[in-house]
Every structure is written in structure tokens, then in C-alpha cells.
Scaffold this active site. Structure first.
Site, PDB file in Angstrom:
ATOM      1  N   ALA A 148      41.619  39.013  40.953  1.00 20.41           N
ATOM      2  CA  ALA A 148      42.677  38.268  41.632  1.00 20.41           C
ATOM      3  C   ALA A 148      43.561  39.153  42.511  1.00 20.41           C
ATOM      4  O   ALA A 148      44.050  38.705  43.548  1.00 20.41           O
ATOM      5  CB  ALA A 148      43.533  37.539  40.603  1.00 20.41           C
ATOM      6  N   PHE A 149      43.757  40.393  42.122  1.00 23.49           N
ATOM      7  CA  PHE A 149      44.635  41.270  42.888  1.00 23.49           C
ATOM      8  C   PHE A 149      44.098  41.516  44.298  1.00 23.49           C
ATOM      9  O   PHE A 149      44.861  41.753  45.229  1.00 23.49           O
ATOM     10  CB  PHE A 149      44.833  42.594  42.147  1.00 23.49           C
ATOM     11  CG  PHE A 149      46.008  43.382  42.641  1.00 23.49           C
ATOM     12  CD1 PHE A 149      47.299  43.031  42.276  1.00 23.49           C
ATOM     13  CD2 PHE A 149      45.830  44.470  43.474  1.00 23.49           C
ATOM     14  CE1 PHE A 149      48.395  43.752  42.737  1.00 23.49           C
ATOM     15  CE2 PHE A 149      46.914  45.201  43.936  1.00 23.49           C
ATOM     16  CZ  PHE A 149      48.198  44.837  43.568  1.00 23.49           C
ATOM     17  N   GLU A 150      42.781  41.429  44.458  1.00 20.24           N
ATOM     18  CA  GLU A 150      42.154  41.659  45.763  1.00 20.24           C
ATOM     19  C   GLU A 150      42.162  40.417  46.655  1.00 20.24           C
ATOM     20  O   GLU A 150      41.814  40.493  47.832  1.00 20.24           O
ATOM     21  CB  GLU A 150      40.716  42.150  45.575  1.00 20.24           C
ATOM     22  CG  GLU A 150      40.595  43.539  44.974  1.00 20.24           C
ATOM     23  CD  GLU A 150      40.878  43.601  43.472  1.00 20.24           C
ATOM     24  OE1 GLU A 150      41.404  44.633  43.013  1.00 20.24           O
ATOM     25  OE2 GLU A 150      40.595  42.616  42.750  1.00 20.24           O
ATOM     26  N   VAL A 153      42.927  34.210  35.689  1.00 17.84           N
ATOM     27  CA  VAL A 153      43.655  35.294  35.044  1.00 17.84           C
ATOM     28  C   VAL A 153      44.134  34.746  33.705  1.00 17.84           C
ATOM     29  O   VAL A 153      44.865  33.756  33.658  1.00 17.84           O
ATOM     30  CB  VAL A 153      44.858  35.769  35.895  1.00 17.84           C
ATOM     31  CG1 VAL A 153      45.569  36.923  35.210  1.00 17.84           C
ATOM     32  CG2 VAL A 153      44.406  36.173  37.288  1.00 17.84           C
ATOM     33  N   HIS A 211      50.180  42.976  32.125  1.00 21.61           N
ATOM     34  CA  HIS A 211      49.236  43.016  33.248  1.00 21.61           C
ATOM     35  C   HIS A 211      49.071  41.633  33.884  1.00 21.61           C
ATOM     36  O   HIS A 211      49.047  41.495  35.110  1.00 21.61           O
ATOM     37  CB  HIS A 211      47.886  43.557  32.750  1.00 21.61           C
ATOM     38  CG  HIS A 211      46.837  43.649  33.793  1.00 21.61           C
ATOM     39  ND1 HIS A 211      46.827  44.637  34.742  1.00 21.61           N
ATOM     40  CD2 HIS A 211      45.747  42.873  34.040  1.00 21.61           C
ATOM     41  CE1 HIS A 211      45.782  44.471  35.530  1.00 21.61           C
ATOM     42  NE2 HIS A 211      45.113  43.399  35.126  1.00 21.61           N
ATOM     43  N   ARG A 231      40.375  23.683  32.496  1.00 21.47           N
ATOM     44  CA  ARG A 231      40.747  23.502  33.898  1.00 21.47           C
ATOM     45  C   ARG A 231      39.589  23.780  34.853  1.00 21.47           C
ATOM     46  O   ARG A 231      39.749  23.680  36.062  1.00 21.47           O
ATOM     47  CB  ARG A 231      41.943  24.399  34.225  1.00 21.47           C
ATOM     48  CG  ARG A 231      43.217  23.877  33.592  1.00 21.47           C
ATOM     49  CD  ARG A 231      44.279  24.944  33.427  1.00 21.47           C
ATOM     50  NE  ARG A 231      45.493  24.403  32.839  1.00 21.47           N
ATOM     51  CZ  ARG A 231      45.647  24.109  31.547  1.00 21.47           C
ATOM     52  NH1 ARG A 231      44.650  24.303  30.698  1.00 21.47           N
ATOM     53  NH2 ARG A 231      46.785  23.613  31.095  1.00 21.47           N
TER      54      ARG A 231
END
Length: 156
Positions: free
Chosen positions: A59-61, A84, A91, A130
Site C-alpha cells: 500500500a505504501f507504494e 492493510v 505500522h 469486504r
């Protein structure tokens, strides 16, 4: 009743191109989100050759990849899909927060709608719910939101 001009987006994806960013982390969940988004767009007229799936580590990218895709001018909309899941350290908060802020900035700065399909859950069970079970499929919801937004923005 007052008569006022109302602008609404149509759910017609014919002739549109979409990029789908999908994280490899938690891929057993993300693959369900991707499947939902692809199926939704196809059912609404988007040709499969007009969809590009971009696999990234996590997800950070997402923001930097979304930025590059938006700047390319090749896509009407971008759908960011990932999962996430909260662990025992902070974190989760850093990754989820920065990805969320980054994606919002990309959409605002570029004018290209970015659909937010990043699950942020407390457990694997919540993520699975989900991704196509009890709580629907958030990949479908992100694709629908992007499609509608693209069509609204065409009228503004």
C-alpha cells in the site's frame, strides 16, 4: 418541487480506460478485489484491453504508482486496491494513513479520479468479508465510484 440542473454520472464504461493498482501483500484478499473491479467494469462496457492491472509490493507504494499513471494521460480513472490488516505495532497506522493521503493528493493534483479500494481492517476475517462475502466487494465499489466520477467530471 424546484427544478434545478442536476449532474449525474452514467454507469457506462464504454470507451474508457482504467488502471487498476493491486498490491501483492495480502494477495489472497486483493485478488478478490481485482476480480470484482474487472468484472464490474466489463459488465458496464469496458473492454478488457482497456484495463491495465499494475501489481505493486504494498500500500505504501500506491501513491507514487498512481501519480505516474495519472500523469501518463492514458487513463480516465485509476482504481487502487489493497489490504492493510492491523497488527501488534503502529505500522498499520503509518502505512494506511500515508497511502490514503497520497492517493487523495494524486486525484486532486492530476484531475484523474482515483478509486479508494484499500481495505484497512482489524483482522483477516474483516478483510475477507469486504472482499466479496458478507460486506460486499470493495473492489466493485471502488470501480463504481471511479466510473461515476469520470462521467460526472466529463460534464463539469
Amino acid at each position: 418541487m424546484l427544478h434545478v440542473k442536476t449532474i449525474e454520472g452514467q454507469f457506462d464504461a464504454k470507451g474508457l480506460k482504467f488502471a487498476i493498482i493491486a498490491t501483492r501483500f495480502n494477495d489472497f484478499i486483493v485478488d478478490r478485489l481485482v476480480g470484482g473491479a474487472v468484472d464490474y467494469l466489463a459488465r458496464h462496457g469496458c473492454e478488457r484491453e482497456d484495463m491495465t492491472i499494475v501489481r505493486i509490493p504494498g500500500a505504501f507504494e500506491m501513491p507514487i504508482v498512481a501519480q505516474k499513471l495519472a500523469k501518463s494521460g492514458r487513463y480516465h480513472g485509476i482504481i487502487a486496491l489493497g489490504a492493510v490488516i492491523r497488527g501488534a505495532t503502529p505500522h498499520f497506522d503509518f502505512v494506511a494513513g500515508e497511502a490514503t493521503k497520497g492517493l487523495a493528493h494524486i486525484s486532486l493534483d492530476s484531475g484523474v479520479p482515483v478509486g479508494f479500494g484499500l481495505l484497512t481492517t482489524d483482522s483477516i476475517e474483516q478483510a475477507i468479508e469486504r472482499a466479496g462475502t458478507k460486506a460486499g466487494n470493495k473492489g466493485v465499489e471502488a470501480a463504481a465510484a471511479v466510473l461515476e466520477t469520470v462521467r460526472v467530471m466529463e460534464q463539469l
